[in-house]
Design a protein around this motif. Structure first.
Motif, PDB file in Angstrom:
ATOM      1  N   ASP A   8       0.882  -1.158   0.000  1.00 50.50           N
ATOM      2  CA  ASP A   8       0.000   0.000   0.000  1.00 50.50           C
ATOM      3  C   ASP A   8       0.926   1.216   0.000  1.00 50.50           C
ATOM      4  OD1 ASP A   8      -2.015   1.837   0.213  1.00 50.50           O
ATOM      5  OD2 ASP A   8      -2.638   1.251   2.228  1.00 50.50           O
ATOM      6  N   VAL A   9       1.092   1.793  -1.185  1.00 44.98           N
ATOM      7  CA  VAL A   9       2.121   2.805  -1.422  1.00 44.98           C
ATOM      8  C   VAL A   9       1.569   4.216  -1.250  1.00 44.98           C
ATOM      9  CG1 VAL A   9       3.761   3.702  -3.123  1.00 44.98           C
ATOM     10  CG2 VAL A   9       3.244   1.250  -3.059  1.00 44.98           C
ATOM     11  N   SER A  10       2.285   5.031  -0.483  1.00 43.76           N
ATOM     12  CA  SER A  10       2.019   6.470  -0.423  1.00 43.76           C
ATOM     13  C   SER A  10       3.362   7.183  -0.636  1.00 43.76           C
ATOM     14  CB  SER A  10       1.391   6.865   0.912  1.00 43.76           C
ATOM     15  OG  SER A  10       2.337   6.752   1.953  1.00 43.76           O
ATOM     16  N   MET A  11       3.321   8.476  -0.694  1.00 42.85           N
ATOM     17  CA  MET A  11       4.546   9.237  -0.969  1.00 42.85           C
ATOM     18  C   MET A  11       5.628   8.992   0.081  1.00 42.85           C
ATOM     19  SD  MET A  11       4.180  10.867  -3.811  1.00 42.85           S
ATOM     20  CE  MET A  11       5.375  12.164  -3.791  1.00 42.85           C
ATOM     21  N   GLU A  12       5.244   8.945   1.342  1.00 47.80           N
ATOM     22  CA  GLU A  12       6.218   8.831   2.434  1.00 47.80           C
ATOM     23  C   GLU A  12       6.500   7.398   2.853  1.00 47.80           C
ATOM     24  OE1 GLU A  12       7.886  11.442   3.842  1.00 47.80           O
ATOM     25  OE2 GLU A  12       6.939  12.704   2.320  1.00 47.80           O
ATOM     26  N   GLN A  13       5.442   6.602   2.999  1.00 51.21           N
ATOM     27  CA  GLN A  13       5.597   5.242   3.531  1.00 51.21           C
ATOM     28  C   GLN A  13       4.866   4.231   2.671  1.00 51.21           C
ATOM     29  OE1 GLN A  13       4.055   5.256   7.566  1.00 51.21           O
ATOM     30  NE2 GLN A  13       6.150   5.225   8.345  1.00 51.21           N
ATOM     31  N   GLU A  28       3.206  -7.965   9.005  1.00 52.42           N
ATOM     32  CA  GLU A  28       2.905  -6.645   8.462  1.00 52.42           C
ATOM     33  C   GLU A  28       3.997  -5.677   8.883  1.00 52.42           C
ATOM     34  OE1 GLU A  28      -1.738  -5.676   8.273  1.00 52.42           O
ATOM     35  OE2 GLU A  28      -1.009  -6.004  10.312  1.00 52.42           O
ATOM     36  N   GLY A  29       4.175  -4.635   8.097  1.00 56.98           N
ATOM     37  CA  GLY A  29       5.143  -3.622   8.473  1.00 56.98           C
ATOM     38  C   GLY A  29       5.004  -2.379   7.619  1.00 56.98           C
ATOM     39  N   LYS A  30       5.763  -1.349   7.967  1.00 54.47           N
ATOM     40  CA  LYS A  30       5.814  -0.104   7.200  1.00 54.47           C
ATOM     41  C   LYS A  30       7.268   0.269   7.015  1.00 54.47           C
ATOM     42  CE  LYS A  30       1.436   1.868   8.589  1.00 54.47           C
ATOM     43  NZ  LYS A  30       0.735   3.016   9.150  1.00 54.47           N
ATOM     44  N   VAL A  31       7.567   0.742   5.811  1.00 55.03           N
ATOM     45  CA  VAL A  31       8.919   1.184   5.477  1.00 55.03           C
ATOM     46  C   VAL A  31       8.813   2.469   4.661  1.00 55.03           C
ATOM     47  CG1 VAL A  31       9.885  -1.162   5.465  1.00 55.03           C
ATOM     48  CG2 VAL A  31       9.017  -0.195   3.347  1.00 55.03           C
ATOM     49  N   PRO A  32       9.907   3.228   4.556  1.00 56.43           N
ATOM     50  CA  PRO A  32       9.889   4.373   3.649  1.00 56.43           C
ATOM     51  C   PRO A  32       9.609   3.910   2.215  1.00 56.43           C
ATOM     52  CG  PRO A  32      11.831   4.446   5.062  1.00 56.43           C
ATOM     53  CD  PRO A  32      11.186   3.105   5.265  1.00 56.43           C
ATOM     54  N   THR A  33       8.959   4.747   1.439  1.00 53.80           N
ATOM     55  CA  THR A  33       8.699   4.411   0.039  1.00 53.80           C
ATOM     56  C   THR A  33       9.995   4.585  -0.745  1.00 53.80           C
ATOM     57  OG1 THR A  33       6.377   4.986   0.238  1.00 53.80           O
ATOM     58  CG2 THR A  33       7.288   4.943  -1.990  1.00 53.80           C
ATOM     59  N   ASP A  34      10.779   3.547  -0.689  1.00 48.71           N
ATOM     60  CA  ASP A  34      12.096   3.485  -1.325  1.00 48.71           C
ATOM     61  C   ASP A  34      12.300   2.030  -1.755  1.00 48.71           C
ATOM     62  OD1 ASP A  34      15.012   4.459  -1.679  1.00 48.71           O
ATOM     63  OD2 ASP A  34      15.165   2.647  -0.435  1.00 48.71           O
ATOM     64  N   PRO A  35      12.643   1.790  -3.020  1.00 50.13           N
ATOM     65  CA  PRO A  35      12.786   0.413  -3.495  1.00 50.13           C
ATOM     66  C   PRO A  35      13.758  -0.430  -2.668  1.00 50.13           C
ATOM     67  CG  PRO A  35      12.915   1.939  -5.328  1.00 50.13           C
ATOM     68  CD  PRO A  35      12.896   2.758  -4.074  1.00 50.13           C
ATOM     69  N   ASP A  36      14.871   0.159  -2.246  1.00 50.77           N
ATOM     70  CA  ASP A  36      15.830  -0.599  -1.435  1.00 50.77           C
ATOM     71  C   ASP A  36      15.238  -0.972  -0.081  1.00 50.77           C
ATOM     72  OD1 ASP A  36      17.897  -0.691  -3.327  1.00 50.77           O
ATOM     73  OD2 ASP A  36      18.646   1.280  -2.694  1.00 50.77           O
ATOM     74  N   ALA A  37      14.537  -0.030   0.556  1.00 51.43           N
ATOM     75  CA  ALA A  37      13.926  -0.303   1.860  1.00 51.43           C
ATOM     76  C   ALA A  37      12.865  -1.388   1.742  1.00 51.43           C
ATOM     77  CB  ALA A  37      13.323   0.977   2.437  1.00 51.43           C
ATOM     78  N   ILE A  38      12.059  -1.335   0.691  1.00 57.54           N
ATOM     79  CA  ILE A  38      11.017  -2.344   0.486  1.00 57.54           C
ATOM     80  C   ILE A  38      11.643  -3.705   0.231  1.00 57.54           C
ATOM     81  CG2 ILE A  38       9.138  -3.066  -1.046  1.00 57.54           C
ATOM     82  CD1 ILE A  38       8.591   0.005  -1.445  1.00 57.54           C
ATOM     83  N   TRP A  41      13.236  -5.119   3.446  1.00 58.65           N
ATOM     84  CA  TRP A  41      12.231  -5.566   4.404  1.00 58.65           C
ATOM     85  C   TRP A  41      11.653  -6.914   3.967  1.00 58.65           C
ATOM     86  CZ3 TRP A  41       7.302  -7.180   4.944  1.00 58.65           C
ATOM     87  CH2 TRP A  41       6.758  -7.159   6.227  1.00 58.65           C
ATOM     88  N   LEU A  42      11.300  -7.003   2.694  1.00 57.14           N
ATOM     89  CA  LEU A  42      10.729  -8.253   2.195  1.00 57.14           C
ATOM     90  C   LEU A  42      11.709  -9.413   2.334  1.00 57.14           C
ATOM     91  CD1 LEU A  42       8.876  -6.930  -0.961  1.00 57.14           C
ATOM     92  CD2 LEU A  42       7.807  -7.910   1.077  1.00 57.14           C
ATOM     93  N   ALA A  43      12.971  -9.185   2.025  1.00 57.13           N
ATOM     94  CA  ALA A  43      13.974 -10.254   2.140  1.00 57.13           C
ATOM     95  C   ALA A  43      14.133 -10.701   3.591  1.00 57.13           C
ATOM     96  CB  ALA A  43      15.310  -9.781   1.578  1.00 57.13           C
ATOM     97  N   GLY A  44      14.092  -9.752   4.516  1.00 58.67           N
ATOM     98  CA  GLY A  44      14.306 -10.078   5.918  1.00 58.67           C
ATOM     99  C   GLY A  44      13.088 -10.626   6.630  1.00 58.67           C
ATOM    100  N   GLU A  45      11.905 -10.154   6.263  1.00 56.88           N
ATOM    101  CA  GLU A  45      10.684 -10.515   6.979  1.00 56.88           C
ATOM    102  C   GLU A  45       9.830 -11.563   6.269  1.00 56.88           C
ATOM    103  OE1 GLU A  45       9.781  -9.451   9.993  1.00 56.88           O
ATOM    104  OE2 GLU A  45      11.501  -8.125  10.201  1.00 56.88           O
ATOM    105  N   ALA A  46       9.863 -11.570   4.939  1.00 57.08           N
ATOM    106  CA  ALA A  46       8.923 -12.417   4.199  1.00 57.08           C
ATOM    107  C   ALA A  46       9.569 -13.655   3.592  1.00 57.08           C
ATOM    108  CB  ALA A  46       8.254 -11.594   3.095  1.00 57.08           C
ATOM    109  N   GLY A  47      10.852 -13.568   3.267  1.00 64.45           N
ATOM    110  CA  GLY A  47      11.488 -14.691   2.590  1.00 64.45           C
ATOM    111  C   GLY A  47      11.039 -14.763   1.140  1.00 64.45           C
ATOM    112  N   GLU A  48      10.970 -15.971   0.605  1.00 67.03           N
ATOM    113  CA  GLU A  48      10.607 -16.148  -0.806  1.00 67.03           C
ATOM    114  C   GLU A  48       9.113 -15.928  -0.999  1.00 67.03           C
ATOM    115  OE1 GLU A  48      10.882 -19.530  -4.261  1.00 67.03           O
ATOM    116  OE2 GLU A  48      12.289 -19.581  -2.593  1.00 67.03           O
ATOM    117  N   LEU A  49       8.788 -15.127  -2.006  1.00 64.52           N
ATOM    118  CA  LEU A  49       7.392 -14.793  -2.290  1.00 64.52           C
ATOM    119  C   LEU A  49       6.996 -15.277  -3.676  1.00 64.52           C
ATOM    120  CD1 LEU A  49       7.464 -11.152  -0.942  1.00 64.52           C
ATOM    121  CD2 LEU A  49       6.142 -13.035   0.044  1.00 64.52           C
TER     122      LEU A  49
END
Length: 87
Positions: A8-13, A28-38, A41-49
């Protein structure tokens, strides 16, 4: 069991929700809207999708391109399209 994520993308988060194929929420989580941050987070929290979905919006093209470059299985969904059953 396969896992899926939604952004769920917004300008900031960007809010992220990961579920298993049976619909059970994994994390669930929130990160800055930045491709590296996303991606981090996915690699660390979600694993393979299996797939990651996000709605169309002002940042969709940029974010889709950047997450695709990082090897993520992202799809962009148009929430405004209405599917009507055939009669």
């Amino acid at each position: 069991m396969r896992k899926y994520a939604a952004l769920d993308v917004s300008m900031e988060q960007t809010a992220i929700c990961v579920v298993e194929e049976d619909g059970r929420k994994v994390v669930e989580g929130k990160v800055p809207t930045d491709p590296d941050a996303i991606a981090e987070w996915l690699a660390g929290e979600a694993g393979e999708l299996e797939r990651i979905g996000m709605e169309t919006g002002p940042l969709a093209v940029w974010l889709w391109n950047e997450l695709t470059k990082r090897g993520l299985p992202i799809v962009c969904l148009d929430a405004r399209t209405q599917v009507r059953p055939s009669r």
